[in-house]
Design a protein around this motif. Structure first.
Motif, PDB file in Angstrom:
ATOM      1  N   GLN A  96      55.882  43.327  49.018  1.00 31.76           N
ATOM      2  CA  GLN A  96      55.410  43.148  50.621  1.00 31.76           C
ATOM      3  C   GLN A  96      55.545  44.911  51.235  1.00 31.76           C
ATOM      4  OE1 GLN A  96      57.802  39.536  51.940  1.00 31.76           O
ATOM      5  NE2 GLN A  96      56.818  39.913  54.284  1.00 31.76           N
ATOM      6  N   ALA A  97      54.565  44.710  52.375  1.00 27.77           N
ATOM      7  CA  ALA A  97      54.424  45.955  52.641  1.00 27.77           C
ATOM      8  C   ALA A  97      55.199  45.558  54.281  1.00 27.77           C
ATOM      9  CB  ALA A  97      53.052  46.016  53.023  1.00 27.77           C
ATOM     10  N   GLY A  98      57.075  45.478  54.372  1.00 28.42           N
ATOM     11  CA  GLY A  98      57.104  45.575  55.749  1.00 28.42           C
ATOM     12  C   GLY A  98      57.389  43.891  55.816  1.00 28.42           C
ATOM     13  N   LYS A  99      57.126  43.531  57.004  1.00 26.57           N
ATOM     14  CA  LYS A  99      57.363  41.762  57.311  1.00 26.57           C
ATOM     15  C   LYS A  99      55.946  41.443  57.064  1.00 26.57           C
ATOM     16  CE  LYS A  99      61.277  42.313  59.405  1.00 26.57           C
ATOM     17  NZ  LYS A  99      62.589  41.926  60.137  1.00 26.57           N
ATOM     18  N   THR A 100      55.002  42.302  57.174  1.00 25.18           N
ATOM     19  CA  THR A 100      53.311  41.611  57.443  1.00 25.18           C
ATOM     20  C   THR A 100      51.925  41.719  56.318  1.00 25.18           C
ATOM     21  OG1 THR A 100      53.361  43.569  58.417  1.00 25.18           O
ATOM     22  CG2 THR A 100      53.875  41.817  60.196  1.00 25.18           C
ATOM     23  N   VAL A 101      52.662  42.423  55.838  1.00 25.83           N
ATOM     24  CA  VAL A 101      51.551  42.296  54.673  1.00 25.83           C
ATOM     25  C   VAL A 101      52.214  41.436  53.165  1.00 25.83           C
ATOM     26  CG1 VAL A 101      49.826  43.514  53.113  1.00 25.83           C
ATOM     27  CG2 VAL A 101      50.493  43.898  55.747  1.00 25.83           C
ATOM     28  N   LEU A 102      51.487  41.746  52.526  1.00 25.14           N
ATOM     29  CA  LEU A 102      51.832  40.729  51.323  1.00 25.14           C
ATOM     30  C   LEU A 102      51.024  40.554  49.762  1.00 25.14           C
ATOM     31  CD1 LEU A 102      54.090  39.419  49.329  1.00 25.14           C
ATOM     32  CD2 LEU A 102      53.242  36.806  50.133  1.00 25.14           C
ATOM     33  N   ARG A 103      50.983  41.328  48.356  1.00 22.01           N
ATOM     34  CA  ARG A 103      49.854  40.982  47.829  1.00 22.01           C
ATOM     35  C   ARG A 103      50.952  40.337  46.787  1.00 22.01           C
ATOM     36  NH1 ARG A 103      48.759  46.632  44.774  1.00 22.01           N
ATOM     37  NH2 ARG A 103      51.445  46.247  44.071  1.00 22.01           N
ATOM     38  N   LEU A 104      50.173  39.609  46.081  1.00 23.35           N
ATOM     39  CA  LEU A 104      50.523  39.142  45.289  1.00 23.35           C
ATOM     40  C   LEU A 104      49.498  39.647  43.621  1.00 23.35           C
ATOM     41  CD1 LEU A 104      51.151  35.925  46.931  1.00 23.35           C
ATOM     42  CD2 LEU A 104      52.975  37.165  45.790  1.00 23.35           C
ATOM     43  N   ARG A 105      50.221  39.840  42.606  1.00 19.18           N
ATOM     44  CA  ARG A 105      49.641  39.942  41.480  1.00 19.18           C
ATOM     45  C   ARG A 105      49.478  38.839  40.619  1.00 19.18           C
ATOM     46  NH1 ARG A 105      49.202  46.166  39.375  1.00 19.18           N
ATOM     47  NH2 ARG A 105      47.168  45.709  40.605  1.00 19.18           N
ATOM     48  N   TYR A 106      48.487  38.293  40.015  1.00 20.47           N
ATOM     49  CA  TYR A 106      48.438  37.127  38.690  1.00 20.47           C
ATOM     50  C   TYR A 106      47.465  37.460  37.791  1.00 20.47           C
ATOM     51  CZ  TYR A 106      50.395  33.819  42.261  1.00 20.47           C
ATOM     52  OH  TYR A 106      51.515  33.481  42.897  1.00 20.47           O
ATOM     53  N   LEU A 107      47.861  37.008  36.955  1.00 16.41           N
ATOM     54  CA  LEU A 107      46.923  37.075  34.906  1.00 16.41           C
ATOM     55  C   LEU A 107      46.224  36.033  34.729  1.00 16.41           C
ATOM     56  CD1 LEU A 107      49.193  39.630  33.069  1.00 16.41           C
ATOM     57  CD2 LEU A 107      47.508  40.455  34.402  1.00 16.41           C
ATOM     58  N   LEU A 108      45.225  36.376  35.308  1.00 10.33           N
ATOM     59  CA  LEU A 108      44.972  34.699  34.810  1.00 10.33           C
ATOM     60  C   LEU A 108      44.445  34.875  32.840  1.00 10.33           C
ATOM     61  CD1 LEU A 108      42.970  32.363  35.257  1.00 10.33           C
ATOM     62  CD2 LEU A 108      41.353  33.357  35.827  1.00 10.33           C
ATOM     63  N   LEU A 109      45.023  34.319  32.289  1.00 10.86           N
ATOM     64  CA  LEU A 109      45.485  34.246  31.270  1.00 10.86           C
ATOM     65  C   LEU A 109      44.199  33.422  30.388  1.00 10.86           C
ATOM     66  CD1 LEU A 109      49.186  33.399  30.452  1.00 10.86           C
ATOM     67  CD2 LEU A 109      48.449  35.813  30.862  1.00 10.86           C
ATOM     68  N   PHE A 110      43.171  34.741  29.866  1.00 16.63           N
ATOM     69  CA  PHE A 110      42.394  34.316  28.701  1.00 16.63           C
ATOM     70  C   PHE A 110      42.840  34.457  27.413  1.00 16.63           C
ATOM     71  CE2 PHE A 110      39.854  34.783  32.454  1.00 16.63           C
ATOM     72  CZ  PHE A 110      38.624  33.214  32.132  1.00 16.63           C
ATOM     73  N   PRO A 111      41.996  33.761  26.227  1.00  8.56           N
ATOM     74  CA  PRO A 111      42.867  33.456  25.106  1.00  8.56           C
ATOM     75  C   PRO A 111      42.782  35.131  24.456  1.00  8.56           C
ATOM     76  CG  PRO A 111      40.968  31.458  25.271  1.00  8.56           C
ATOM     77  CD  PRO A 111      41.638  32.660  26.402  1.00  8.56           C
ATOM     78  N   ASN A 112      41.892  35.940  24.948  1.00  9.90           N
ATOM     79  CA  ASN A 112      41.621  37.393  23.642  1.00  9.90           C
ATOM     80  C   ASN A 112      42.259  38.666  25.418  1.00  9.90           C
ATOM     81  OD1 ASN A 112      40.683  36.287  21.958  1.00  9.90           O
ATOM     82  ND2 ASN A 112      38.944  36.293  22.742  1.00  9.90           N
ATOM     83  N   MET A 113      42.210  38.027  26.657  1.00  8.13           N
ATOM     84  CA  MET A 113      42.375  39.281  27.088  1.00  8.13           C
ATOM     85  C   MET A 113      42.913  38.341  28.732  1.00  8.13           C
ATOM     86  SD  MET A 113      42.233  42.103  27.954  1.00  8.13           S
ATOM     87  CE  MET A 113      41.101  43.428  26.242  1.00  8.13           C
ATOM     88  N   PRO A 114      43.332  38.916  29.343  1.00  9.69           N
ATOM     89  CA  PRO A 114      44.059  38.452  30.682  1.00  9.69           C
ATOM     90  C   PRO A 114      42.661  39.610  31.873  1.00  9.69           C
ATOM     91  CG  PRO A 114      46.017  40.506  30.233  1.00  9.69           C
ATOM     92  CD  PRO A 114      44.632  40.171  29.121  1.00  9.69           C
ATOM     93  N   LYS A 115      42.699  38.616  32.786  1.00  8.70           N
ATOM     94  CA  LYS A 115      41.756  39.076  34.369  1.00  8.70           C
ATOM     95  C   LYS A 115      42.702  39.267  35.120  1.00  8.70           C
ATOM     96  CE  LYS A 115      38.253  39.094  31.226  1.00  8.70           C
ATOM     97  NZ  LYS A 115      37.662  40.558  31.124  1.00  8.70           N
ATOM     98  N   THR A 116      42.826  40.338  36.238  1.00  7.75           N
ATOM     99  CA  THR A 116      43.809  40.884  36.627  1.00  7.75           C
ATOM    100  C   THR A 116      43.531  40.045  38.360  1.00  7.75           C
ATOM    101  OG1 THR A 116      44.577  41.835  35.406  1.00  7.75           O
ATOM    102  CG2 THR A 116      45.973  41.579  38.012  1.00  7.75           C
ATOM    103  N   PHE A 117      44.065  39.497  39.473  1.00 13.76           N
ATOM    104  CA  PHE A 117      44.223  39.076  40.680  1.00 13.76           C
ATOM    105  C   PHE A 117      44.806  39.957  41.051  1.00 13.76           C
ATOM    106  CE2 PHE A 117      41.232  36.089  38.485  1.00 13.76           C
ATOM    107  CZ  PHE A 117      39.777  36.035  38.707  1.00 13.76           C
ATOM    108  N   ASP A 118      44.762  40.599  42.396  1.00 12.53           N
ATOM    109  CA  ASP A 118      45.184  41.337  43.669  1.00 12.53           C
ATOM    110  C   ASP A 118      45.174  40.056  44.600  1.00 12.53           C
ATOM    111  OD1 ASP A 118      46.953  42.657  41.706  1.00 12.53           O
ATOM    112  OD2 ASP A 118      46.465  44.768  43.005  1.00 12.53           O
ATOM    113  N   ILE A 119      45.663  39.745  45.254  1.00 15.60           N
ATOM    114  CA  ILE A 119      45.356  39.373  46.488  1.00 15.60           C
ATOM    115  C   ILE A 119      46.796  39.420  47.889  1.00 15.60           C
ATOM    116  CG2 ILE A 119      45.195  36.473  47.885  1.00 15.60           C
ATOM    117  CD1 ILE A 119      44.715  35.227  44.492  1.00 15.60           C
ATOM    118  N   TYR A 120      45.642  39.708  48.915  1.00 14.15           N
ATOM    119  CA  TYR A 120      46.951  40.301  49.678  1.00 14.15           C
ATOM    120  C   TYR A 120      46.967  39.196  51.353  1.00 14.15           C
ATOM    121  CZ  TYR A 120      45.475  43.849  47.603  1.00 14.15           C
ATOM    122  OH  TYR A 120      45.554  45.463  46.242  1.00 14.15           O
TER     123      TYR A 120
END
Length: 146
Positions: A96-120
């Motif tokens: 969280q940046a202050g009270k107004t901005v939030l970043r969530l990072r998720y790994l989408l777990l494929f069998p060979n390699m994760p893919k990463t999403f940052d959602i703001y």
């Protein structure tokens, strides 16, 4: 006579207790779960795990359609064709940046390699979080940089 009263009392007690026991099995109404950024992001990822790419992007972005979005869908679709559906996902960062901005990072777990999403998300007036942008990270090493 006393046995009759006891039997009637027992039947009445069981009748009144039955709805209480059944109430514990009743699911809460749809939409009872608190909504928020994580619920929104995870709805997107749940659909990705199910292989419903179009539905996933619609859940995340609504009906917005851009060339960049089409390119990203194609990349993810290619990953599905190459490695199969993801096994799941996990949240690896909540920032969280202050009270107004939030970043969530998720790994989408494929069998060979994760893919990463940052959602703001952004909530300037306290009336609810809104998706501002998201990014897709191809290079696994980037997960650890900050």
């Amino acid at each position: 006579m006393r046995t009759l009263y006891t039997a009637l009392f027992l039947i009445l007690a069981l009748t009144l207790a039955a709805p209480v026991a059944q109430a514990a099995d009743i699911e809460p109404p749809s939409g009872w779960k608190q909504e928020g950024p994580e619920a929104h992001a995870e709805r997107f990822l749940d659909l990705m795990v199910q292989g419903k790419l179009d539905n996933a992007f619609n859940a995340l972005l609504g009906n917005a359609k851009t060339d960049a979005m089409d390119k990203l869908k194609f990349e993810i679709y290619s990953e599905y064709k190459k490695n199969g559906k993801p096994l799941g996902y996990e949240q690896v960062l909540k920032q969280q940046a202050g009270k107004t901005v939030l970043r969530l990072r998720y790994l989408l777990l494929f069998p060979n390699m994760p893919k990463t999403f940052d959602i703001y998300y952004y909530n300037p007036d306290g009336r609810g979080w809104k998706l501002r942008t998201f990014s897709y990270i191809k290079d696994i090493k980037q997960i650890f940089k900050e």
